[in-house]
Scaffold this motif. Structure first.
Motif, PDB file in Angstrom:
ATOM      1  N   GLY A   1       0.820  -1.201   0.000  1.00 52.10           N
ATOM      2  CA  GLY A   1       0.000   0.000   0.000  1.00 52.10           C
ATOM      3  C   GLY A   1       0.854   1.250   0.000  1.00 52.10           C
ATOM      4  O   GLY A   1       2.084   1.171   0.081  1.00 52.10           O
ATOM      5  N   ILE A   2       0.201   2.406  -0.088  1.00 47.89           N
ATOM      6  CA  ILE A   2       0.940   3.669  -0.165  1.00 47.89           C
ATOM      7  C   ILE A   2       1.270   4.247   1.210  1.00 47.89           C
ATOM      8  O   ILE A   2       2.007   5.214   1.310  1.00 47.89           O
ATOM      9  CB  ILE A   2       0.178   4.728  -0.992  1.00 47.89           C
ATOM     10  N   GLY A   3       0.748   3.668   2.272  1.00 44.95           N
ATOM     11  CA  GLY A   3       0.984   4.193   3.618  1.00 44.95           C
ATOM     12  C   GLY A   3       2.441   4.094   4.031  1.00 44.95           C
ATOM     13  O   GLY A   3       3.202   3.287   3.496  1.00 44.95           O
ATOM     14  N   PRO A   4       2.849   4.918   4.985  1.00 43.50           N
ATOM     15  CA  PRO A   4       4.256   4.963   5.383  1.00 43.50           C
ATOM     16  C   PRO A   4       4.789   3.661   5.969  1.00 43.50           C
ATOM     17  O   PRO A   4       5.994   3.425   5.943  1.00 43.50           O
ATOM     18  CB  PRO A   4       4.318   6.092   6.402  1.00 43.50           C
ATOM     19  N   PHE A   5       3.924   2.803   6.496  1.00 40.82           N
ATOM     20  CA  PHE A   5       4.367   1.521   7.051  1.00 40.82           C
ATOM     21  C   PHE A   5       3.815   0.334   6.277  1.00 40.82           C
ATOM     22  O   PHE A   5       3.765  -0.777   6.789  1.00 40.82           O
ATOM     23  CB  PHE A   5       3.989   1.431   8.538  1.00 40.82           C
TER      24      PHE A   5
ATOM     25  N   ALA B   1      10.901   7.189  -5.246  1.00 35.25           N
ATOM     26  CA  ALA B   1      10.033   8.005  -6.103  1.00 35.25           C
ATOM     27  C   ALA B   1       9.941   7.399  -7.506  1.00 35.25           C
ATOM     28  O   ALA B   1       8.852   7.343  -8.093  1.00 35.25           O
ATOM     29  CB  ALA B   1      10.551   9.438  -6.173  1.00 35.25           C
ATOM     30  N   GLU B   2      11.059   6.944  -8.042  1.00 34.77           N
ATOM     31  CA  GLU B   2      11.047   6.330  -9.369  1.00 34.77           C
ATOM     32  C   GLU B   2      10.168   5.086  -9.399  1.00 34.77           C
ATOM     33  O   GLU B   2       9.389   4.891 -10.338  1.00 34.77           O
ATOM     34  CB  GLU B   2      12.461   5.960  -9.801  1.00 34.77           C
ATOM     35  N   LEU B   3      10.281   4.256  -8.373  1.00 36.52           N
ATOM     36  CA  LEU B   3       9.474   3.039  -8.320  1.00 36.52           C
ATOM     37  C   LEU B   3       7.984   3.365  -8.244  1.00 36.52           C
ATOM     38  O   LEU B   3       7.174   2.751  -8.948  1.00 36.52           O
ATOM     39  CB  LEU B   3       9.893   2.176  -7.125  1.00 36.52           C
ATOM     40  N   TRP B   4       7.619   4.340  -7.410  1.00 32.82           N
ATOM     41  CA  TRP B   4       6.209   4.716  -7.319  1.00 32.82           C
ATOM     42  C   TRP B   4       5.714   5.354  -8.607  1.00 32.82           C
ATOM     43  O   TRP B   4       4.575   5.131  -9.007  1.00 32.82           O
ATOM     44  CB  TRP B   4       5.975   5.638  -6.122  1.00 32.82           C
ATOM     45  N   ASP B   5       6.557   6.148  -9.242  1.00 27.47           N
ATOM     46  CA  ASP B   5       6.145   6.807 -10.482  1.00 27.47           C
ATOM     47  C   ASP B   5       5.878   5.817 -11.615  1.00 27.47           C
ATOM     48  O   ASP B   5       5.197   6.152 -12.576  1.00 27.47           O
ATOM     49  CB  ASP B   5       7.184   7.840 -10.915  1.00 27.47           C
ATOM     50  N   GLU B   6       6.386   4.612 -11.486  1.00 27.01           N
ATOM     51  CA  GLU B   6       6.161   3.573 -12.490  1.00 27.01           C
ATOM     52  C   GLU B   6       4.867   2.801 -12.250  1.00 27.01           C
ATOM     53  O   GLU B   6       4.541   1.894 -13.007  1.00 27.01           O
ATOM     54  CB  GLU B   6       7.335   2.593 -12.496  1.00 27.01           C
ATOM     55  N   THR B   7       4.134   3.152 -11.193  1.00 24.85           N
ATOM     56  CA  THR B   7       2.906   2.426 -10.860  1.00 24.85           C
ATOM     57  C   THR B   7       1.679   3.319 -11.021  1.00 24.85           C
ATOM     58  O   THR B   7       1.791   4.547 -10.991  1.00 24.85           O
ATOM     59  CB  THR B   7       2.938   1.934  -9.397  1.00 24.85           C
ATOM     60  N   PRO B   8       0.522   2.729 -11.128  1.00 26.25           N
ATOM     61  CA  PRO B   8      -0.709   3.529 -11.182  1.00 26.25           C
ATOM     62  C   PRO B   8      -0.967   4.305  -9.888  1.00 26.25           C
ATOM     63  O   PRO B   8      -1.656   5.324  -9.901  1.00 26.25           O
ATOM     64  CB  PRO B   8      -1.816   2.491 -11.409  1.00 26.25           C
ATOM     65  N   ASP B   9      -0.422   3.829  -8.775  1.00 27.86           N
ATOM     66  CA  ASP B   9      -0.617   4.502  -7.491  1.00 27.86           C
ATOM     67  C   ASP B   9       0.409   5.602  -7.216  1.00 27.86           C
ATOM     68  O   ASP B   9       0.375   6.213  -6.146  1.00 27.86           O
ATOM     69  CB  ASP B   9      -0.583   3.488  -6.338  1.00 27.86           C
ATOM     70  N   GLY B  10       1.275   5.867  -8.169  1.00 29.03           N
ATOM     71  CA  GLY B  10       2.293   6.901  -7.983  1.00 29.03           C
ATOM     72  C   GLY B  10       1.725   8.251  -7.569  1.00 29.03           C
ATOM     73  O   GLY B  10       2.206   8.858  -6.605  1.00 29.03           O
ATOM     74  N   PRO B  11       0.695   8.759  -8.252  1.00 32.43           N
ATOM     75  CA  PRO B  11       0.128  10.051  -7.837  1.00 32.43           C
ATOM     76  C   PRO B  11      -0.462  10.018  -6.427  1.00 32.43           C
ATOM     77  O   PRO B  11      -0.326  10.983  -5.675  1.00 32.43           O
ATOM     78  CB  PRO B  11      -0.956  10.312  -8.885  1.00 32.43           C
ATOM     79  N   LYS B  12      -1.091   8.904  -6.046  1.00 26.29           N
ATOM     80  CA  LYS B  12      -1.626   8.786  -4.682  1.00 26.29           C
ATOM     81  C   LYS B  12      -0.501   8.803  -3.659  1.00 26.29           C
ATOM     82  O   LYS B  12      -0.615   9.411  -2.597  1.00 26.29           O
ATOM     83  CB  LYS B  12      -2.435   7.489  -4.532  1.00 26.29           C
TER      84      LYS B  12
END
Length: 133
Positions: A5-9, A108-119
């Motif tokens: 998930g996108i949460g910090p933990f 950041a690069e890894l998240w930007d490659e996913t659909p959830d990057g903006p979230k």
């Protein structure tokens, strides 16, 4: 990287960071959080994903103690008590988050490659706004 998930933990690295905090003496926990943030800020070259995830987790713990901060409600966060973090950690955490979302950041690069990057970026922005209103 085990991320659910996108949460910090909501990733293995942050869960390991929480375990490290739990294993440390209460008086050492703030120093561990401060050192995590400082290492990220001082990184001039590429910021690796584990360091970025630890930084987001550390910043979230600080933000949870700020007015408007969201409590951390997950079994993957530290179980042991945390100290009341010094107010001076807030701008340090905000600056560290800026580094996590900047160029040359693997997380950041890894998240930007996913659909959830903006979230994910929005969640980091919310954390930062609590830390440095």
């Amino acid at each position: 990287m085990g991320t659910w998930g996108i949460g910090p933990f909501e990733n293995d690295m942050a869960a390991d960071f929480a375990y490290t905090l739990d294993e440390a003496a209460l008086g050492e926990r703030e120093d561990l959080v401060r050192a995590t943030l400082a290492r990220t800020i001082q990184t001039q070259d590429y910021l690796e994903s584990p360091e970025g995830a630890d930084t987001v987790a550390a910043a979230a713990l600080i933000a949870a103690q700020c007015p408007g901060g969201e409590p951390i409600r997950t079994s993957f966060a530290p179980d042991e008590a945390l100290p009341a973090f010094a107010d001076a950690l807030r701008p340090l955490a905000a600056k560290a988050l800026d580094r996590v979302v900047a160029k040359k950041s693997e997380l950041a690069e890894l998240w930007d490659e996913t659909p959830d990057g903006p979230k994910w970026r929005h969640s980091i922005s919310r954390l930062r706004s609590v830390l440095a209103p």
